[in-house]
Scaffold this motif. Structure first.
Motif, PDB file in Angstrom:
ATOM      1  N   CYS A  98      -6.257  -0.963  -1.950  1.00  0.00           N
ATOM      2  CA  CYS A  98      -5.743   0.011  -2.845  1.00  0.00           C
ATOM      3  C   CYS A  98      -5.894  -0.628  -4.251  1.00  0.00           C
ATOM      4  CB  CYS A  98      -4.033  -0.140  -2.546  1.00  0.00           C
ATOM      5  SG  CYS A  98      -3.757   0.969  -3.641  1.00  0.00           S
ATOM      6  N   HIS A  99      -6.555   0.156  -4.867  1.00  0.00           N
ATOM      7  CA  HIS A  99      -7.006  -0.125  -5.961  1.00  0.00           C
ATOM      8  C   HIS A  99      -5.741  -0.616  -6.984  1.00  0.00           C
ATOM      9  CE1 HIS A  99     -11.009   0.969  -5.338  1.00  0.00           C
ATOM     10  NE2 HIS A  99     -10.716   2.123  -5.319  1.00  0.00           N
ATOM     11  N   HIS A 100      -4.875   0.036  -6.882  1.00  0.00           N
ATOM     12  CA  HIS A 100      -3.632  -0.067  -7.546  1.00  0.00           C
ATOM     13  C   HIS A 100      -2.452  -0.592  -6.957  1.00  0.00           C
ATOM     14  CE1 HIS A 100      -5.803   2.441 -10.216  1.00  0.00           C
ATOM     15  NE2 HIS A 100      -5.799   3.325  -9.269  1.00  0.00           N
ATOM     16  N   HIS A 109       0.893  -1.079  -0.002  1.00  0.00           N
ATOM     17  CA  HIS A 109      -0.044   0.043  -0.080  1.00  0.00           C
ATOM     18  C   HIS A 109       1.013   1.491  -0.007  1.00  0.00           C
ATOM     19  CE1 HIS A 109      -2.930   3.085   1.351  1.00  0.00           C
ATOM     20  NE2 HIS A 109      -3.712   2.029   1.008  1.00  0.00           N
ATOM     21  N   HIS A 130      -6.393   9.305  -0.668  1.00  0.00           N
ATOM     22  CA  HIS A 130      -6.029   9.872  -2.120  1.00  0.00           C
ATOM     23  C   HIS A 130      -5.523  11.125  -2.238  1.00  0.00           C
ATOM     24  CE1 HIS A 130     -10.234  11.504  -2.482  1.00  0.00           C
ATOM     25  NE2 HIS A 130      -9.607  12.500  -3.274  1.00  0.00           N
ATOM     26  N   CYS A 136     -11.033   6.579  -1.587  1.00  0.00           N
ATOM     27  CA  CYS A 136      -9.973   6.210  -0.777  1.00  0.00           C
ATOM     28  C   CYS A 136      -9.730   7.469   0.012  1.00  0.00           C
ATOM     29  CB  CYS A 136      -8.677   5.544  -1.578  1.00  0.00           C
ATOM     30  SG  CYS A 136      -7.231   5.447  -0.732  1.00  0.00           S
ATOM     31  N   CYS A 141      -9.685   6.041  -7.603  1.00  0.00           N
ATOM     32  CA  CYS A 141      -9.532   6.431  -5.948  1.00  0.00           C
ATOM     33  C   CYS A 141     -10.310   7.482  -5.348  1.00  0.00           C
ATOM     34  CB  CYS A 141      -8.077   6.587  -5.813  1.00  0.00           C
ATOM     35  SG  CYS A 141      -7.063   5.522  -6.579  1.00  0.00           S
ATOM     36  N   CYS A 145      -1.700  11.025  -2.050  1.00  0.00           N
ATOM     37  CA  CYS A 145      -1.290   9.625  -2.578  1.00  0.00           C
ATOM     38  C   CYS A 145      -0.531   9.791  -3.986  1.00  0.00           C
ATOM     39  CB  CYS A 145      -2.399   8.308  -2.731  1.00  0.00           C
ATOM     40  SG  CYS A 145      -1.873   6.839  -3.663  1.00  0.00           S
TER      41      CYS A 145
HETATM   42  S1  SF4 Z   1      -3.552   4.180  -5.283  1.00  0.00           S
HETATM   43 FE1  SF4 Z   1      -4.393   3.070  -3.471  1.00  0.00          FE
HETATM   44  S2  SF4 Z   1      -3.720   4.315  -1.684  1.00  0.00           S
HETATM   45 FE2  SF4 Z   1      -3.544   5.620  -3.350  1.00  0.00          FE
HETATM   46  S3  SF4 Z   1      -5.317   6.768  -3.547  1.00  0.00           S
HETATM   47 FE3  SF4 Z   1      -5.710   4.661  -4.996  1.00  0.00          FE
HETATM   48  S4  SF4 Z   1      -6.413   3.306  -3.722  1.00  0.00           S
HETATM   49 FE4  SF4 Z   1      -5.737   4.835  -2.103  1.00  0.00          FE
END
Ligand code: SF4
Ligand SMILES: Nc1ncnc2c1ncn2[C@@H]1O[C@H](COP(=O)(O)OP(=O)(O)OP(=O)(O)O)[C@@H](O)[C@H]1O
Ligand SMILES: [Mg+2]
Lengths: 345, 345
Positions: free
Chosen positions: B342-344, B274, B314, B311, B324, B317
């Protein structure tokens, strides 16, 4: 409460310091009463000699009471007399002020003790309950009660109670300490409730209780109100404290959390207000004693002051001041008993 | 994915990876604090499992809800303002959120116990150690409706507990007050209290943060020893990854009221997935590589009265995309025993 610490060496020093301070305050008080008596506009010699006295008679009275001596000498005599428990003579009645005080003071002390007991027995539990039921109806109710207790003029409230309980309902006597038909007992302490108990006289006890209840309630009200409010807000704080959370987490039962763990902490500031209120109470019995015709020091001081008779006023002032100091001392010692951190400081 | 299905997948995961029975299962737990300014969504769908005897660390920035989560396990958050919005906390098969306060009291100290951050404020300053411990012991018996041990029995057990956490002269300690002890001793006393009821789960909320560095190591070693010897499950909260690495087999990273990553400690330290966990690790100074300067995470924790949609991380991030900003990422398994929200990742 653990009082063994009183015999601790550290504590002896602490008590000695407190007592020394009290001595200094006492001396200040003696000076103050002396100054008050001497700046007062009336001429005590003229008063003592009587309204029809001529110039020579007044001068004779002046010599008799030692009022012709220089002030420093008068002061030394005053202090010397006080040291022997001699408060001087009332110039209006010629009676010994010391003996008068011995008669009137127990009545006032009794009234104050009963009033303070009411304040403590009602104020502390109500404060605790208001904190437990914060912002609920009970809390709102006690808040209104407390605000009116502080705001209501005592004579007005006293008259109201007299009207209600004595005149309309006829449950309680209007004024005085005992009925006219009752022969007051030979005093032991001079406090009727206590004396009747000591003599094993329940009828006398009941009668004097009936007489004291209304003035004591009126006198207790502002004191009760402030004890209640202080205890409530302190309890609210203490119930939120981390040590309560921890004790709860470890399994301590709720009633002990409230009545021991939190209350002990809440009692520290409450104790301060109790001491203060006790001092004020004794100096403010005048109105209540007037309304209820209670033969105590308040009434005595006022009637003497009106007559321009200053020895009794000085005597009462000394007693009231002494009481303030004693209350301070007792509160300090109780602090020590309650808070181990002070003992080790 | 709905919160319910997330809970089920979490259960299967537990069966796959953990032979021991599940002791604690938090599922989509949401807790809000109502205030005058609005509602703070402090815990936002927390899901966690803990098996008997397992050690789990929770790490996260200040204000992310670690303490609120810890207190939730004993239902110690004051309600109001705290309000459970949804979710369940299954402990030994029952949802503690549905228990009455009386039933809850049977768990406190007996099944779940807690050690707190600051041993100064979590011990009652006015009570000696003895009564604080015996009150807890006797309270646990009362809650379980067992015969209460006498004060002497309770005291003897308290002394034995103090000795078991390595405190010398337990008898003298019982008579001492908290201010007479050092920080490390106080924390040992609190740990002894937590052990009084032989709990299955020990929740330790930053147990060493308030202590001197040398004492920190001793207290951590003590906790680790107790966990080993008594087969306790441990939930250790800290913002110090080093502390958690030393005492916990698994670690969960928390951000603004959600668990964002959970894995075996070694796995997470080697390869956090993450972005927030990566930032957290980068912020730890590496003693092996002095040239490597620790980097903090830009920005600060969001205002929980108006948390960002999607999220919660975000706004801070670097990898954030449109998705997100609208869709909240749920905890999903990226490798056996390794979950990331986390989406990514
Ligand atoms: S990449 Fe992951 S941690 Fe970053 S905003 Fe998107 S979901 Fe949240
Ligand atoms: N009793 C309460 N009333 C209102 N809000 C609260 C209460 N307790 C906690 N909060 C809020 O919950 C949020 C999380 O607090 P918490 O104490 O759990 O943080 P934390 O992660 O333990 O931080 P720290 O590392 O500083 O201990 C904070 O925003 C805090 O203001
Ligand atoms: Mg915290």
């Amino acid at each position: 409460m653990n009082l063994t610490f009183l015999f601790d060496r550290v504590m002896v020093a602490y008590v000695a310091r407190r007592l020394a301070l009290a001595g200094v305050m006492l001396f200040g008080l003696v000076c103050l009463t002396f100054v008050i008596a001497n700046v007062a506009p009336s001429d005590p010699a003229a008063l003592a000699a009587g309204p029809d006295a001529g110039h020579s008679q007044i001068e004779q009275a002046r010599r008799e009471y030692g009022l012709d001596k220089p002030l420093p000498e008068q002061f030394l005599r005053y202090v010397g007399d006080l040291a022997q428990g001699e408060f001087g003579r009332s110039v209006a009645t010629g009676r010994s002020v010391g003996r008068d005080l011995a008669r009137y003071f127990p009545a006032t002390l009794e009234l104050c003790l009963v009033a303070m007991s009411i304040g403590l027995l009602v104020g502390i539990p109500l404060g605790m309950l208001s904190a437990l039921f914060k912002d609920r109806w009970l809390d709102h109710l006690t808040r209104i009660f407390a605000v009116s207790g502080i705001a209501l003029p005592p004579f007005w409230f006293g008259l109201l109670l007299q009207l209600g309980f004595a005149t309309w309902l006829g449950w309680l006597p209007t004024s005085g300490r005992l009925g006219v038909a009752t022969e007051p007992p030979e005093p032991i302490t001079g406090m009727l409730l206590l004396d009747s108990l000591l003599r094993g006289d329940p009828a006398l006890f009941a009668e004097s209780a009936g007489y004291i209840i209304l003035p004591a309630v009126v006198l207790s009200l502002p004191c009760l109100a402030s004890i209640l409010r202080v205890n409530r807000s302190e309890m609210v704080e203490c119930l939120r404290a981390d040590y309560i959370t921890a004790a709860r987490a470890h399994g301590t039962v709720p009633w002990r959390l409230v009545a021991v763990h939190a209350l002990k902490n809440a009692m520290l500031p409450t104790l301060a207000i109790i001491g203060l209120r006790w001092g004020w109470m004794m100096s403010s019995t005048v109105l209540v004693e007037t309304v209820f015709d209670w033969p105590g020091t308040g009434l005595y001081a006022v009637s003497s002051a009106i007559a321009g008779d200053f020895k009794p006023v000085m005597g009462v002032t000394l007693i009231v001041g002494l009481n303030f100091m004693l209350a301070n001392l007792v509160v300090d010692l109780l602090y020590g008993a309650l808070d181990p951190r002070l003992r080790d400081a | 994915m709905s919160p319910g299905s997330d809970g089920r997948s979490a259960d299967t995961r537990g069966e796959l990876n953990r032979p021991r029975e599940t002791l604690l299962a938090i599922t989509d737990y949401r807790l809000a604090f109502d205030s005058f300014d609005g509602t703070a969504q402090v815990l936002d769908g927390v899901s966690l499992q803990l098996a008997a005897g397992e050690t789990l660390g929770i790490v996260g920035e200040t204000g992310c809800g670690k303490s609120v989560l810890a207190r939730s396990l004993l239902r110690l958050n004051p309600a109001p303002p705290a309000r459970v919005v949804s979710g369940s906390i299954q402990f030994e098969g029952t949802d503690i959120l549905t228990l009455s306060e009386r039933e809850m009291r049977r768990l406190r100290g007996r099944r779940i116990a807690m050690v707190f951050q600051d041993p100064v404020s979590y011990l009652n300053p006015l009570l000696a150690i003895g009564p604080q411990m015996t009150d807890a012991l006797r309270g646990q018996h009362a809650a379980a409706r067992e015969a209460q041990p006498s004060r002497a029995e309770a005291r003897a057990r308290a002394a034995a507990l103090l000795a078991s956490v390595g405190l010398a002269e337990p008898e003298r300690l019982l008579a001492s007050h908290p201010h007479q002890l050092s920080g490390g001793m106080r924390q040992r006393v609190l740990i002894a209290m937590a052990l009084a009821g032989n709990p299955a789960l020990l929740v330790a909320d930053e147990p060493t943060t308030a202590l001197d560095v040398t004492v920190q190591a001793q207290v951590l070693a003590l906790i680790a020893g107790l966990v080993r010897d008594r087969g306790l499950a441990l939930l250790l909260i800290s913002h110090d990854l080093g502390v958690i690495a030393a005492s916990c087999a698994r670690v969960a990273v928390m951000y603004a009221g959600t668990i964002v990553e959970e894995a075996a400690t070694a796995t997470l330290l080697r390869g956090p997935r993450h972005p927030y966990a990566q930032g957290l690790l980068a912020a730890v100074p590496d003693l092996d590589r002095p040239d490597h300067r620790p980097r903090g995470i830009a920005g600060s924790i969001p205002n929980l009265l108006r948390p960002p949609p999607g999220c919660r991380f975000h706004p801070r991030c670097a990898l954030a995309t449109e998705r997100c900003r609208v869709e909240k990422p749920l905890l999903r398994q990226v490798a056996p025993g390794h979950n990331v929200a986390c989406h990514h990742a």
